[in-house]
Design an enzyme around this catalytic site. Structure first.
Site, mmCIF file in Angstrom:
data_model
loop_
_atom_site.group_PDB
_atom_site.id
_atom_site.type_symbol
_atom_site.label_atom_id
_atom_site.label_comp_id
_atom_site.label_asym_id
_atom_site.label_seq_id
_atom_site.Cartn_x
_atom_site.Cartn_y
_atom_site.Cartn_z
ATOM 1 N N GLY A 128 0.847 -1.178 0.000
ATOM 2 C CA GLY A 128 0.000 0.000 0.000
ATOM 3 C C GLY A 128 0.879 1.223 0.000
ATOM 4 O O GLY A 128 1.306 1.720 -1.037
ATOM 5 N N ILE A 154 -9.893 -1.148 -4.804
ATOM 6 C CA ILE A 154 -9.832 -0.473 -6.097
ATOM 7 C C ILE A 154 -11.170 0.215 -6.393
ATOM 8 O O ILE A 154 -12.190 -0.442 -6.617
ATOM 9 C CB ILE A 154 -9.463 -1.461 -7.221
ATOM 10 C CG1 ILE A 154 -8.147 -2.190 -6.869
ATOM 11 C CG2 ILE A 154 -9.350 -0.726 -8.545
ATOM 12 C CD1 ILE A 154 -6.969 -1.280 -6.583
ATOM 13 N N GLN A 335 -19.036 19.065 16.912
ATOM 14 C CA GLN A 335 -19.058 19.697 18.239
ATOM 15 C C GLN A 335 -20.039 20.870 18.277
ATOM 16 O O GLN A 335 -20.776 21.042 19.258
ATOM 17 C CB GLN A 335 -17.650 20.171 18.603
ATOM 18 C CG GLN A 335 -17.466 20.485 20.085
ATOM 19 C CD GLN A 335 -17.492 19.232 20.948
ATOM 20 O OE1 GLN A 335 -17.417 18.113 20.438
ATOM 21 N NE2 GLN A 335 -17.616 19.411 22.248
ATOM 22 N N GLY A 338 -23.438 19.731 18.648
ATOM 23 C CA GLY A 338 -23.722 19.084 19.927
ATOM 24 C C GLY A 338 -24.301 17.694 19.732
ATOM 25 O O GLY A 338 -23.855 16.931 18.877
ATOM 26 N N GLU A 362 -4.413 7.851 -1.678
ATOM 27 C CA GLU A 362 -3.418 8.585 -2.469
ATOM 28 C C GLU A 362 -2.262 9.069 -1.603
ATOM 29 O O GLU A 362 -1.700 10.146 -1.812
ATOM 30 C CB GLU A 362 -4.087 9.728 -3.245
ATOM 31 C CG GLU A 362 -5.170 9.191 -4.162
ATOM 32 C CD GLU A 362 -5.396 10.003 -5.406
ATOM 33 O OE1 GLU A 362 -4.488 10.722 -5.843
ATOM 34 O OE2 GLU A 362 -6.495 9.887 -5.960
#
Length: 384
Positions: A128, A154, A335, A338, A362
């Protein structure tokens, strides 16, 4: 294309995103599939051909123009971008950059219209980030090669008409030098697919394993016609792809900021809008600064790329910063929302999962750091 034509095209894409893509987001999420009507509309608009030169039937966008269009598309769920992403980017650009004239004339016009969808076969179960260690082998047999191996994760594999496929043509040569890039039609006997991957996010984006069992491909299908250059082709393609991924990140940055700001203006606590609380304002400000910084860097790098300057370090820095920035922005968006931010009803939860992949594919953030540092060291040594 000239500035006026490009502005008209960009306006058309903006309308398409607002009227077609955003309203279809829930359908794609629930079905984990892309409506064929949307794929066809993308073909009709020429979106598959934005990076194909005009002489081969494409729109011939510069890197800066492509990035601007991708930013518009990814204000909607980034799964939509995946429909065209591999054809616009890593699937086709090896042929654009290094292909023979015959290869370009055979495939690029088909990519431009969306008649053919391209995919990119590099990652494997054991290769990888360390792409040079790939194990898929291509053994010379007269005027052909016989390819055996497995490719993993792929994108668009079952949709693909053709793969830009990396395989080791010189088994005794270790590392990058023995790798070649093949143009491999997807209907070639011996190609099969694993079951579709179940992913954390980006539902509607299709990834599978590609299994190659003694697949026969003509030697003339090596990109550029010369064996052993595949890794260099892949790295050039990935440089360009990293600018593209930064544009994806920026499109989703804008969507998340827009959603968060709107929610902060509407949501009330303690008798007032939460947008009036300074700690909420601090998060909104940080989101905007992250986006503006990534935007400025992308404009600089894309301009250098279009000017033909060497930009591998800058491409890595841009992809690293932009993908990490959208992760921070997505976290702040949850956040600000909430408890609502944790609920599927409010799409920030979905987008939080979707953008997590941008820091991985990538080239992971850690690979980008390595590229940046190695380039810095090389430049310092050359200056001594």
């Amino acid at each position: 294309m000239d500035a006026e034509t490009f502005d008209l095209f960009r306006t058309t894409v903006q309308r398409f995103v607002a009227e077609k893509l955003i309203p279809a987001e829930d359908e794609v999420e629930e079905a984990d599939a892309m409506p064929e009507t949307i794929v066809q509309q993308m073909r009709d608009m020429g979106l598959f051909g934005i990076s194909v030169p005009e002489e081969y039937g494409g729109l011939g966008c510069t890197m800066a123009e492509e990035a601007a269009i991708i930013r518009e598309i990814t204000r909607a769920s980034i799964a939509f971008r995946s429909v065209i992403g591999t054809t616009v980017g890593i699937g086709s650009q090896g042929i654009v950059m290094d292909g023979t004239e015959e290869q370009k004339r055979e495939w690029l016009p088909k990519f431009a219209t969306g008649e053919a969808i391209a995919s990119f076969g590099l990652t494997e179960p054991e290769a990888g980030s360390d792409a040079a260690s790939l194990r898929t082998v291509a053994i010379k047999d007269g005027d052909n090669y016989r390819i055996t191996g497995t490719k993993r994760y792929i994108t668009n594999a079952p949709r693909a008409s053709v793969f830009t496929l990396m395989a080791r043509t010189e088994p005794d040569v270790k590392g990058a030098a023995g790798i070649s890039a093949f143009i491999l039609p997807a209907n070639t006997p011996g190609i099969s697919f694993g079951k579709p991957d179940k992913k954390m996010g980006q539902k509607g984006s299709l990834t599978t394993d590609v299994i190659l069992d003694d697949v026969v491909v003509p030697a003339k299908n090596i990109i550029g016609g010369v064996p052993g250059r595949g890794f260099k082709t892949a790295m050039k393609v990935l440089d360009r792809g990293r600018i593209h991924i930064a544009a994806v990140s920026l499109g989703m940055c804008q969507r998340l900021i827009d959603m968060s700001l709107q929610y902060a203006l509407e949501r009330k606590q303690f008798g007032q809008r939460i947008a009036d609380f300074q700690l909420i304002q601090g998060m909104l400000a940080d989101m905007k600064v992250d986006m503006l910084t990534a935007e400025a860097l992308m404009q600089s790098v894309a301009a250098k790329f279009d000017a033909g300057e060497p930009v591998s370090l800058e491409c890595a820095a841009l992809k690293y910063y932009a993908s990490e920035a959208v992760g921070r922005i997505a976290d702040r968006a949850v956040q600000i929302h909430g408890g609502a931010g944790y609920m599927a009803e409010y799409k920030v939860e979905r987008f939080y999962r979707d953008v997590r992949l941008l820091r991985i594919y990538e080239g992971t953030s850690q690979i980008q750091q390595t590229i940046i540092a190695k380039q810095m060291i090389r430049q310092a040594e050359a200056a001594q």
